[in-house]
Write a protein that holds these residues in place. Structure first.
Motif, PDB file in Angstrom:
ATOM      1  N   GLU A 152      36.009  35.698  41.669  1.00  0.00           N
ATOM      2  CA  GLU A 152      36.333  35.786  40.185  1.00  0.00           C
ATOM      3  C   GLU A 152      37.616  36.110  39.733  1.00  0.00           C
ATOM      4  O   GLU A 152      38.176  35.683  38.723  1.00  0.00           O
ATOM      5  N   LEU A 153      38.308  37.396  40.196  1.00  0.00           N
ATOM      6  CA  LEU A 153      39.456  37.673  39.643  1.00  0.00           C
ATOM      7  C   LEU A 153      40.757  36.837  39.957  1.00  0.00           C
ATOM      8  O   LEU A 153      41.534  36.814  39.079  1.00  0.00           O
ATOM      9  N   PHE A 154      40.627  36.246  41.143  1.00  0.00           N
ATOM     10  CA  PHE A 154      41.707  35.254  41.363  1.00  0.00           C
ATOM     11  C   PHE A 154      41.730  34.114  40.875  1.00  0.00           C
ATOM     12  O   PHE A 154      43.115  33.406  40.655  1.00  0.00           O
ATOM     13  N   GLU A 155      40.639  33.797  40.015  1.00  0.00           N
ATOM     14  CA  GLU A 155      40.755  32.741  38.982  1.00  0.00           C
ATOM     15  C   GLU A 155      41.308  32.889  37.523  1.00  0.00           C
ATOM     16  O   GLU A 155      41.405  32.023  36.812  1.00  0.00           O
ATOM     17  N   LEU A 156      41.171  34.413  37.476  1.00  0.00           N
ATOM     18  CA  LEU A 156      41.362  34.920  35.922  1.00  0.00           C
ATOM     19  C   LEU A 156      42.906  34.806  35.606  1.00  0.00           C
ATOM     20  O   LEU A 156      44.052  35.145  36.427  1.00  0.00           O
ATOM     21  N   GLN A 157      43.265  34.380  34.210  1.00  0.00           N
ATOM     22  CA  GLN A 157      44.500  33.886  33.962  1.00  0.00           C
ATOM     23  C   GLN A 157      44.694  34.746  32.561  1.00  0.00           C
ATOM     24  O   GLN A 157      43.779  34.912  31.794  1.00  0.00           O
ATOM     25  N   GLY A 158      45.604  35.316  32.226  1.00  0.00           N
ATOM     26  CA  GLY A 158      45.962  35.931  31.212  1.00  0.00           C
ATOM     27  C   GLY A 158      45.839  35.148  29.945  1.00  0.00           C
ATOM     28  O   GLY A 158      46.485  33.946  29.821  1.00  0.00           O
ATOM     29  N   LYS A 159      45.568  35.527  28.634  1.00  0.00           N
ATOM     30  CA  LYS A 159      45.397  34.720  27.258  1.00  0.00           C
ATOM     31  C   LYS A 159      46.384  35.153  26.277  1.00  0.00           C
ATOM     32  O   LYS A 159      46.203  36.648  26.188  1.00  0.00           O
ATOM     33  N   LEU A 160      46.914  34.668  25.450  1.00  0.00           N
ATOM     34  CA  LEU A 160      47.454  34.996  23.979  1.00  0.00           C
ATOM     35  C   LEU A 160      46.239  35.117  23.120  1.00  0.00           C
ATOM     36  O   LEU A 160      45.749  34.009  22.813  1.00  0.00           O
ATOM     37  N   THR A 161      45.823  36.136  22.672  1.00  0.00           N
ATOM     38  CA  THR A 161      44.649  36.245  21.694  1.00  0.00           C
ATOM     39  C   THR A 161      45.273  37.444  20.638  1.00  0.00           C
ATOM     40  O   THR A 161      46.094  38.199  20.866  1.00  0.00           O
TER      41      THR A 161
END
Length: 718
Positions: free
Chosen positions: A318-327
């Motif tokens: 799950e973590l390796f698919e996670l991308q940072g987001k501007l929020t």
């Protein structure tokens, strides 16, 4: 007519939120009312609009932002055709545009939209809206040649569909390829082209995003810790001596919850500041014992300790698919994004091509934007004595990200690094032997206790204060104080200005400046001014911080200084010398003092517009001025308001700040030979950023920069 910018792309994954944020920044620097319109939206919250609304204080109702949902649009297009879909969206766009001076249009994201010919639809909508197009091309994982080809193809595609192209931007390009692509594209298209390199801090998720994705339980940690970026994952399975060298800056340690040795060892390394961790994630539903938890909390207060019931493998998947987001919940990422945009986009040229007409009104945000832009344009070096204060460190992170100025933080380098690690602040500090990169703002830590500059400063201070009986031995102790050390750096040209006061009294900040930097010969007095940013204008209030009861001579000096400071920061000076009476309607010692001060200003500076004595309402309200002083060039239009004493000025600025919701920037000291500025001990991070920017601008006035980034570090370790 509304000027609109349509930010669009050619495929998903282009990271255009950076560009959308950067364009909004440019628009809000010039106009007061900026709207946002997203023609087609997915179901659920809109993170980028929430970010824009929070950061730029937008009052636009969320319900007016979206034209249609994707499902509704697809159904409408299938039933009635594209013309009907476009007509519906154009009507909704104009309903928004009629209320704003400029509109930022957020194009479709090419992600599961169900729309055929999506690029052509974006192009047609831009044309129908009368908006200039700013296409963004994603370059992640591509070669420089491929990026160049994609940019040229995208330009051809939108140009062939009749779009007015504002500029072309390639985003998320690997650094070596970014430089090559920028060189190749420069001058080869009829519009400006910018290439933004991949920024790991933007693609890194925060600990909070990890928590939300995994549904993790927070065992320890505070909001600041949860906002840290996760730059790497380190899985713990080895013994501690083997495991510790594998730790990397900003990593999330993932280990079974029964490995107390790895948990405590990781947090101990973080506490030492080498390296600073994002946090620790425990797997397999194991929990450390109470003794381990208590030690963990003492070792690294605020550092997140999370727990999940799953094992390491499904967690990693799950973590390796996670991308940072501007929020809106990641304001630090917004600063990273804006710094990236401003470093790699020719913002003056892009602003010129935007063709927006600057508003007559000057809002607080526009004033703050102008401060940052002017400071960046001619970068100076500022010393911050309070190097371990949390707000100062957070402000320093913003200042470096935005390339506002170079910084010297005073304090024990180990303590500063440990504090940044505790707070999860990404503050790259130059090492003692590291030369600065002149292309970007840099920061260095100097310890007054151990710096070789201490001896030099002690000799200088003893010489300056010899008439007051100060010996070298006494001076050696005095200059170890961060306020004195920082002030002496400014005097000696090792910094261009100083900002302090977040954790020190006004006297502690100003006294060294009086002793070491001294007053300008032509000034006669050191005073202060607050910039009061009201909803529709900026006023300068003087003196609200320094002189308790100035006489007529001093009051005249304050007025002249305040007019000069106002003009320096873009406020046309029209001076109101305030009193409890207007014109000749009153008398008494206080009124006479103001009347005499007004006469002195007129005799010394006949070029300045000044009125006094005058009451506050007559100074700022045209209707009152028309009754009390109908022929005055200042009454009703005053921009510089000079108070008769500190009691009146200080109370008035605080009353206006709290009651009218004004943003008070200052106090800005005036009359010193070199800029030193004080902070309120209740200063917010944004207040510190603004004050540092003002100090840098004051230091620009006609003089070459001190060059302290290289010299201060070199001399401090000589």
């Amino acid at each position: 007519m509304t000027r609109s910018v349509y930010v669009t792309g050619v495929e998903r994954g282009d990271g255009r939120q950076v560009v959308e944020l950067g364009v909004m920044e440019l628009l809000t620097r010039h106009v007061d009312r900026v709207g946002v319109f997203r023609p087609l939206a997915h179901d659920g919250p809109d993170p980028i609009f929430d970010l824009l609304r929070a950061r730029y204080r937008l009052t636009q109702p969320a319900g007016t932002v979206v034209g249609l949902g994707h499902d509704e649009a697809a159904a409408l297009q299938a039933e009635k055709g594209t013309d009907e879909l476009v007509a519906r969206l154009v009507a909704r766009f104009h309903a928004v545009a009629s209320d704003y001076e400029a509109v930022l249009v957020l194009g479709t994201d090419f992600a599961d939209t169900g729309l055929p010919a999506e690029l052509a639809l974006n192009a047609r909508l831009a044309n129908e809206f009368g908006a200039a197009v700013l296409p963004v091309v994603g370059g992640y994982g591509q070669t420089g040649e491929s990026v160049v080809a994609e940019v040229r193809n995208a330009h051809h595609a939108y140009a062939s569909l009749g779009c007015e192209i504002l500029a072309m931007i390639a985003n998320r390009v690997q650094a070596p390829e970014a430089r090559d692509a920028a060189r190749t594209l420069t001058g080869h298209l009829p519009v400006p082209v910018s290439v933004l390199p991949e920024e790991p801090a933007l693609s890194a998720p925060t600990v909070a995003q990890v928590r939300d994705t995994l549904g993790a339980e927070v065992l320890l940690g505070d909001p600041a810790g949860l906002s840290r970026d996760v730059r790497d994952f380190v899985f713990g399975g080895a013994h501690l001596p083997t495991f510790l060298p594998a730790l990397t800056e900003g990593c999330l340690v993932i280990t079974p919850g029964d490995r107390a040795d790895l948990i405590i060892g990781s947090l101990a390394a973080h506490s030492a500041g080498s390296p600073a961790l994002a946090g620790v994630l425990l797997t397999l539903a194991e929990r450390p014992g109470p003794e381990t938890m208590a030690l963990a909390e003492r070792l690294a207060p605020g550092t997140p300790l999370l727990a999940v019931p799953h094992g390491s493998f499904p967690t990693a998947a799950e973590l390796f698919e996670l991308q940072g987001k501007l929020t809106a919940a990641t304001p630090r990422k917004a600063e990273v994004a804006l710094g990236l945009f401003e470093r790699h986009v020719d913002t003056p040229r892009l602003t010129e091509r935007l063709s927006v007409v600057r508003s007559a009104r000057v809002t607080p945000m526009m004033f703050e934007h102008e401060l940052i832009e002017r400071a960046r344009a001619e970068r100076r070096a500022v010393v911050l004595p309070e190097g371990t204060e949390e707000r100062v460190l957070r402000a320093a992170e913003v200042l470096l990200r935005r390339d506002v100025c170079d910084l010297t933080l005073l304090g024990d380098p180990t303590a500063v690094r440990r504090r940044t690690a505790e707070l999860g602040i990404d503050l790259p500090l130059l090492e003692d032997d590291e030369l600065p990169d002149t292309a970007a703002a840099t920061a260095r830590v100097v310890d007054p206790q151990t710096s070789p500059l201490r001896e030099r400063f002690a000799e200088l201070y003893a010489k300056l204060r010899a008439p007051r009986g100060v010996t070298y031995e006494l001076a050696y102790d005095v200059v170890a104080d961060v306020s004195y050390f920082g002030t002496l750096m400014v005097r000696e040209g090792l910094a261009d200005g100083m900002v302090s006061g977040a954790a020190h009294s006004t006297a502690a900040t100003i006294r060294p400046a009086f002793e070491v930097i001294k007053t300008k010969a032509e000034a006669g007095i050191v005073s202060s001014v607050f910039f009061m940013c009201l909803s529709d204008r900026v006023l300068a209030y003087g003196d609200c911080a320094v002189n308790p009861d100035p006489d007529a001579e001093q009051l005249a000096n304050i007025a002249v200084q305040s007019a000069g400071t106002a003009a320096q920061f873009g406020v046309e000076p029209r001076i109101a010398m305030l009193s409890y009476s207007t014109g000749t309607s009153g008398s008494g010692a206080e009124v006479d003092k103001v009347r005499r001060a007004t006469e002195l200003v007129r005799s010394r500076r006949p070029d300045l517009l000044v009125e006094g004595p005058i009451q506050y309402d007559a100074a700022v309200d045209p209707s009152v001025a028309a009754t009390k002083l109908p022929d005055s060039e200042v009454a009703g239009r005053a921009t510089v308001l000079v108070f008769p004493d500190l009691n009146t000025g200080n109370n008035t600025y605080k009353a206006v700040q709290r009651s009218a919701g004004a943003v008070a920037v200052g106090p800005v000291l005036q009359g010193l030979r070199k800029p030193v500025n004080d902070l309120s001990r209740g200063a917010l991070v944004s207040d510190i950023v603004n004050t540092v920017a003002i100090t840098a601008i004051q230091a620009q006035s006609g003089r070459a920069p001190a060059g302290s980034r290289a010299r201060a570090g070199k001399e401090a370790r000589a």
